[in-house]
Enzyme design. Structure first.
Site, short mmCIF file in Angstrom:
data_model
loop_
_atom_site.label_atom_id
_atom_site.label_comp_id
_atom_site.label_asym_id
_atom_site.label_seq_id
_atom_site.Cartn_x
_atom_site.Cartn_y
_atom_site.Cartn_z
N ARG A 93 0.85 -1.20 0.00
CA ARG A 93 0.00 0.00 0.00
C ARG A 93 0.88 1.24 0.00
NH1 ARG A 93 -4.89 1.78 4.25
NH2 ARG A 93 -5.13 3.88 3.42
N ASN A 147 -10.35 -4.61 -0.97
CA ASN A 147 -10.25 -3.54 -1.95
C ASN A 147 -9.27 -3.88 -3.06
OD1 ASN A 147 -11.96 -1.31 -1.51
ND2 ASN A 147 -10.86 -0.80 0.38
N CYS A 169 -18.92 -1.98 0.58
CA CYS A 169 -18.06 -0.89 1.05
C CYS A 169 -18.71 -0.25 2.27
CB CYS A 169 -17.92 0.14 -0.06
SG CYS A 169 -17.08 1.65 0.46
N ASP A 170 -17.89 0.13 3.24
CA ASP A 170 -18.44 0.74 4.46
C ASP A 170 -18.53 2.27 4.40
OD1 ASP A 170 -15.83 1.65 4.84
OD2 ASP A 170 -15.35 0.11 6.31
N HIS A 199 -16.75 3.83 -4.38
CA HIS A 199 -15.91 5.02 -4.10
C HIS A 199 -16.10 6.07 -5.19
CE1 HIS A 199 -12.89 2.86 -1.16
NE2 HIS A 199 -14.15 2.77 -0.79
N TYR A 263 -14.86 9.94 -1.58
CA TYR A 263 -13.75 9.57 -2.48
C TYR A 263 -13.69 10.39 -3.75
CZ TYR A 263 -11.94 5.81 0.34
OH TYR A 263 -11.34 5.10 1.35
N ARG A 283 -0.84 7.96 3.80
CA ARG A 283 -1.85 7.32 4.65
C ARG A 283 -1.40 5.94 5.15
NH1 ARG A 283 -5.31 7.91 8.52
NH2 ARG A 283 -6.69 6.11 8.63
P1 NAD Z 1 -4.43 -5.83 6.87
O1 NAD Z 1 -3.18 -5.83 6.05
O2 NAD Z 1 -4.36 -5.53 8.32
O3 NAD Z 1 -5.11 -7.29 6.74
C1 NAD Z 1 -5.17 -8.01 5.56
C2 NAD Z 1 -4.79 -9.47 5.82
O4 NAD Z 1 -4.97 -10.18 4.57
C3 NAD Z 1 -3.33 -9.70 6.23
O5 NAD Z 1 -3.28 -10.41 7.45
C4 NAD Z 1 -2.74 -10.51 5.09
O6 NAD Z 1 -1.77 -11.45 5.49
C5 NAD Z 1 -3.97 -11.19 4.51
N1 NAD Z 1 -3.82 -11.66 3.14
C6 NAD Z 1 -3.20 -11.04 2.12
N2 NAD Z 1 -3.29 -11.78 1.00
C7 NAD Z 1 -4.00 -12.90 1.31
C8 NAD Z 1 -4.44 -14.04 0.58
N3 NAD Z 1 -4.17 -14.15 -0.72
N4 NAD Z 1 -5.13 -14.98 1.23
C9 NAD Z 1 -5.42 -14.85 2.54
N5 NAD Z 1 -5.04 -13.79 3.30
C10 NAD Z 1 -4.35 -12.83 2.68
O7 NAD Z 1 -5.45 -4.85 6.14
P2 NAD Z 1 -6.68 -3.99 6.70
O8 NAD Z 1 -6.28 -2.58 6.72
O9 NAD Z 1 -7.22 -4.60 7.93
O10 NAD Z 1 -7.71 -4.13 5.51
C11 NAD Z 1 -8.13 -5.38 5.04
C12 NAD Z 1 -8.85 -5.22 3.73
O11 NAD Z 1 -10.13 -4.64 3.91
C13 NAD Z 1 -8.15 -4.32 2.72
O12 NAD Z 1 -8.35 -4.84 1.41
C14 NAD Z 1 -8.88 -3.02 2.86
O13 NAD Z 1 -8.74 -2.22 1.73
C15 NAD Z 1 -10.26 -3.55 3.02
N6 NAD Z 1 -11.26 -2.63 3.54
C16 NAD Z 1 -12.32 -2.40 2.74
C17 NAD Z 1 -13.32 -1.56 3.13
C18 NAD Z 1 -14.44 -1.31 2.18
O14 NAD Z 1 -15.12 -0.32 2.32
N7 NAD Z 1 -14.67 -2.15 1.17
C19 NAD Z 1 -13.23 -0.94 4.37
C20 NAD Z 1 -12.13 -1.18 5.18
C21 NAD Z 1 -11.14 -2.05 4.76
C1 G6P Z 2 -13.07 3.58 4.02
C2 G6P Z 2 -13.29 2.90 2.70
C3 G6P Z 2 -12.45 1.66 2.59
C4 G6P Z 2 -11.00 1.98 2.83
C5 G6P Z 2 -10.84 2.65 4.16
C6 G6P Z 2 -9.41 3.15 4.29
O1 G6P Z 2 -13.63 2.85 5.06
O2 G6P Z 2 -14.63 2.57 2.48
O3 G6P Z 2 -12.65 1.10 1.32
O4 G6P Z 2 -10.23 0.80 2.80
O5 G6P Z 2 -11.68 3.76 4.26
O6 G6P Z 2 -9.19 3.51 5.60
P1 G6P Z 2 -7.71 3.65 6.18
O7 G6P Z 2 -7.97 4.06 7.57
O8 G6P Z 2 -7.09 2.26 6.03
O9 G6P Z 2 -7.01 4.66 5.35
MN MN Z 3 -14.75 1.26 0.64
#
Ligand code: NAD
Ligand code: G6P
Ligand code: MN
Length: 440
Positions: A93, A147, A169-170, A199, A263, A283
């Site tokens: 990232r 994501n 998405c949250d 987004h 976004y 970030r």
């Molecule tokens: P993080 O790095 O703390 O956790 C991600 C985990 O995924 C890690 O432990 C990593 O080892 C694991 N991982 C990576 N590749 C993998 C694979 N191929 N198989 C199994 N496990 C795997 O990340 P985070 O900040 O907690 O976020 C997690 C995900 O959620 C991210 O993709 C983030 O963008 C997403 N997210 C999405 C939204 C949304 O609105 N859609 C909101 C918040 C977070």
């Molecule tokens: C929001 C979005 C997520 C994104 C997150 C990033 O919740 O909906 O898609 O992953 O923000 O937050 P962060 O705190 O990791 O920058």
């Molecule tokens: Mn999102």
């Protein structure tokens, strides 16, 4: 009452403890018999999992808990897979954010070149988990947060069209909680219309339960403050989120008929974003020094003390949304929720073969889309361009096409020219060798 089996994919995520706490809060309406964490990084997951094991033993010893890196163990006998993986983790990232900044271009987790790079990593990881799920538990639902959800959703539409995945998405919920707070009413009382890509969307209506129009009051506030307001148990509480919520004021000014997703600032004010980003501390650095440290030290403390009493884990909108969705599917609650789904005419004057974010009614058999009618020229123009970026990324991934990925970057509103797109792309290829398919 039926009890459910849930696997959290990306068990080592910073969001896993919040989801577990939320599931525990809902044991009466949504009982669980088995909870499994799955991750391909055993060491990272091990810390979160051991802490969650202690917590579950104290608060819900009847739930069978396990954690594993073995797909067969993780995906056999499962009703719901809740996925939030980050392929390449925070280290990648950071590169997604810093490489474009070298060329004066927005560096962001899900938008512009950074989002494209992340998409190229995520597609394979998500398809792999989806295939495991379908192999070992063919009736299960995958609820995916991973994501960039827009690109992941397009990839599953194109490459796994019959799969039981719902992408979510949250952010809209996070904003609606703010709207409710601005208006002084409960969030569940809001009745909305919304359209867009993930987004990349707009509210066209916000009403209360009685059908009263709340848009005028909201617009008065947003015109001055954006969505900036303090709320408790907030995952979007850092200073940089406050700035994003304030900036909504300027995003709103471009189209005062609607209320925008936060976004959009990356697409409508990229020059401002670049000017206000420290290229050496983005970030990703804030999150590694903030949320990641906090969650992992809370986990380590639980393990050391051997108890999760007064622990530092927190639940938030992120957790409540995915648990509500699982409950809606499990118990046919017919709740109205925003989901990322194939358009198919729901947005009338927009590509039917695009993934759009719109309100749906969720029940036992999945979701029914709520048609959002025709959209204005301004949003249509922006969305045509952005959806083409997302489609080209998926085509580039599937075909191993350098040309299509260069076109995707060139088409992004955040990138000023084909020349800049090429420079950024070549750097991204170098940085992502381990994760992307080879491009020709
Ligand atoms: P993080 O790095 O703390 O956790 C991600 C985990 O995924 C890690 O432990 C990593 O080892 C694991 N991982 C990576 N590749 C993998 C694979 N191929 N198989 C199994 N496990 C795997 O990340 P985070 O900040 O907690 O976020 C997690 C995900 O959620 C991210 O993709 C983030 O963008 C997403 N997210 C999405 C939204 C949304 O609105 N859609 C909101 C918040 C977070
Ligand atoms: C929001 C979005 C997520 C994104 C997150 C990033 O919740 O909906 O898609 O992953 O923000 O937050 P962060 O705190 O990791 O920058
Ligand atoms: Mn999102």
């Amino acid at each position: 009452m039926k009890k459910f089996s849930i696997t959290v994919a990306g068990g080592g995520s910073t969001f896993t403890p919040g989801i577990i706490l939320m599931l525990l809060d809902h044991q009466e309406e949504f009982p669980i018999r088995r909870l499994c964490l799955y991750d391909n990084d055993e060491e990272r997951q091990g810390i979160i999992a051991r802490a969650c094991g202690i917590l579950l033993k104290e608060r819900a010893p009847e739930i069978e808990f396990r954690y594993t890196a073995d797909p067969e163990n993780a995906f056999t006998d499962v009703d719901f897979v809740m996925a939030h993986i980050r392929v390449g983790k925070y280290a990648m990232r950071e590169k997604d954010e810093k490489i474009p900044m070298k060329y004066g271009v927005v560096g962001q987790e899900t938008c512009g070149p950074g989002g494209i790079a992340y998409g190229m990593r995520s597609i394979g990881g998500i398809l792999e988990i989806l295939d495991y799920m379908e192999k070992y538990s063919s009736d299960a639902w995958m609820l995916n947060y991973s994501n960039p959800a827009a690109i992941v959703a397009e990839a599953t539409r194109r490459l796994r069209p019959n799969s039981r995945i719902i992408n979510i998405c949250d952010m809209p919920l996070g904003i609606m909680v703010r709207m409710a707070r601005i208006l002084g009413i409960p969030e569940k009382d809001l009745d909305i219309s919304y359209f867009g890509l993930n987004h990349f969307g707009w509210w066209t209506q916000v009403k209360d339960k009685e059908g009263n129009d709340l848009m005028p009051a909201l617009k008065e506030y947003v015109k001055e403050n954006g969505y900036d307001i303090n709320i408790e148990e907030d995952q979007h509480a850092d200073q940089s989120w406050h700035e994003t919520f304030k900036k909504v004021r300027d995003v709103y000014a471009v189209d005062p008929d609607t209320l925008p997703n936060t976004y959009l600032k990356y697409y409508l004010y990229p020059d401002y974003v670049v000017a206000h980003t420290d290229p050496n501390y983005t970030r990703a650095n804030q999150v590694m020094d903030g949320r990641e440290k906090e969650v992992f030290s809370a986990a380590r403390e639980i393990i050391e003390k051997g108890t999760a009493e007064n622990c530092g884990f927190m639940k938030d909108d992120h957790a409540s949304y995915i648990v509500d969705l699982a409950r809606a599917l499990a118990f046919n609650t017919k709740e109205k929720m925003l989901l990322i789904v194939p358009n198919g005419g729901a947005v009338e004057n927009f590509d039917p073969e695009a993934m759009v974010e719109i309100p749906c009614i969720v029940g036992r058999d999945g979701y029914e889309k709520i048609a959002q009618g025709r959209i204005p020229q301004f949003q249509k123009g922006l969305m045509e361009q952005q959806v083409s970026v997302e489609k080209l990324v998926v085509e580039a991934w599937a075909e191993g096409s350098y040309q299509k990925l260069w076109q995707a970057l060139t088409l992004s509103r955040t990138v000023p020219s084909a020349a800049a797109a090429k420079q950024i792309l070549d750097d991204l290829i170098e940085a992502n060798k381990e994760f992307w398919p080879e491009l020709k």
